[in-house]
Write an enzyme that holds these catalytic residues in place. Structure first.
Site, PDB file in Angstrom:
ATOM      1  N   TYR A  28      48.459  34.307  36.972  1.00 54.30           N
ATOM      2  CA  TYR A  28      48.126  33.605  38.214  1.00 54.30           C
ATOM      3  C   TYR A  28      49.345  32.863  38.775  1.00 54.30           C
ATOM      4  O   TYR A  28      49.257  31.695  39.135  1.00 54.30           O
ATOM      5  CB  TYR A  28      46.973  32.625  38.003  1.00 54.30           C
ATOM      6  CG  TYR A  28      45.672  33.221  37.527  1.00 54.30           C
ATOM      7  CD1 TYR A  28      45.383  34.572  37.645  1.00 54.30           C
ATOM      8  CD2 TYR A  28      44.719  32.413  36.941  1.00 54.30           C
ATOM      9  CE1 TYR A  28      44.182  35.092  37.198  1.00 54.30           C
ATOM     10  CE2 TYR A  28      43.509  32.929  36.493  1.00 54.30           C
ATOM     11  CZ  TYR A  28      43.248  34.262  36.625  1.00 54.30           C
ATOM     12  OH  TYR A  28      42.055  34.767  36.177  1.00 54.30           O
ATOM     13  N   HIS A  40      43.656  38.914  28.715  1.00 54.67           N
ATOM     14  CA  HIS A  40      43.117  38.897  30.075  1.00 54.67           C
ATOM     15  C   HIS A  40      42.265  40.112  30.434  1.00 54.67           C
ATOM     16  O   HIS A  40      41.298  39.983  31.160  1.00 54.67           O
ATOM     17  CB  HIS A  40      44.265  38.744  31.074  1.00 54.67           C
ATOM     18  CG  HIS A  40      43.835  38.174  32.377  1.00 54.67           C
ATOM     19  ND1 HIS A  40      44.722  37.591  33.237  1.00 54.67           N
ATOM     20  CD2 HIS A  40      42.630  38.070  32.984  1.00 54.67           C
ATOM     21  CE1 HIS A  40      44.085  37.170  34.312  1.00 54.67           C
ATOM     22  NE2 HIS A  40      42.815  37.445  34.174  1.00 54.67           N
TER      23      HIS A  40
END
Length: 133
Positions: free
Chosen positions: A27, A83
């Site tokens: 991110y 992830h």
């Protein structure tokens, strides 16, 4: 969002009772912004989770953990996750590295994100099966 506004927003959220902060290496600058926001004792008031993104090889997982700890300005995470599923990286090897990080004290809990139960089942003996919803 401007950095100062993002930091202020995170701090205000914690002051109003938010206790879970979840981010990821992928991110962009979120870990750095959160590290700044959590400075001054706020880190101890939240459950801090982040994720290793993209490369799930053992060496890359360790490098990502070091970067995340540095960016988040902490010596440990509450939850460290892989992830997403990537068949290029055997989950058994990845989870063994995650388990080692847990044993070393850099994370309290380990897990996966964006995995289907069918992807996980029978693939890793290094960590318990995650709960399903």
């Amino acid at each position: 969002m401007e950095r100062a506004a993002a930091v202020a927003t995170v701090r205000a959220a914690i002051e109003t009772g938010i206790t879970l902060i979840d981010t990821a290496e992928g991110y962009r600058s979120s870990e750095e912004i959160l590290g700044e926001a959590l400075a001054g004792g706020l880190r101890d008031r939240v459950f801090l989770a982040t994720k290793v993104s993209f490369d799930y090889s053992p060496a890359a997982i360790r490098r990502a953990m070091e970067r995340s700890l540095r960016a988040l300005r902490t010596d440990h995470l509450d939850l460290y996750q892989i992830h997403s599923w990537n068949p290029a990286f055997p989950i058994e090897r990845s989870m063994e590295t995650m388990r080692q990080l847990q044993e070393e004290g850099t994370t309290r809990f380990i897990g996966v994100s964006n995995f289907l139960p069918s992807t996980w089942n029978g693939r890793s003996r290094s960590a318990p099966s995650p709960p399903t919803r």
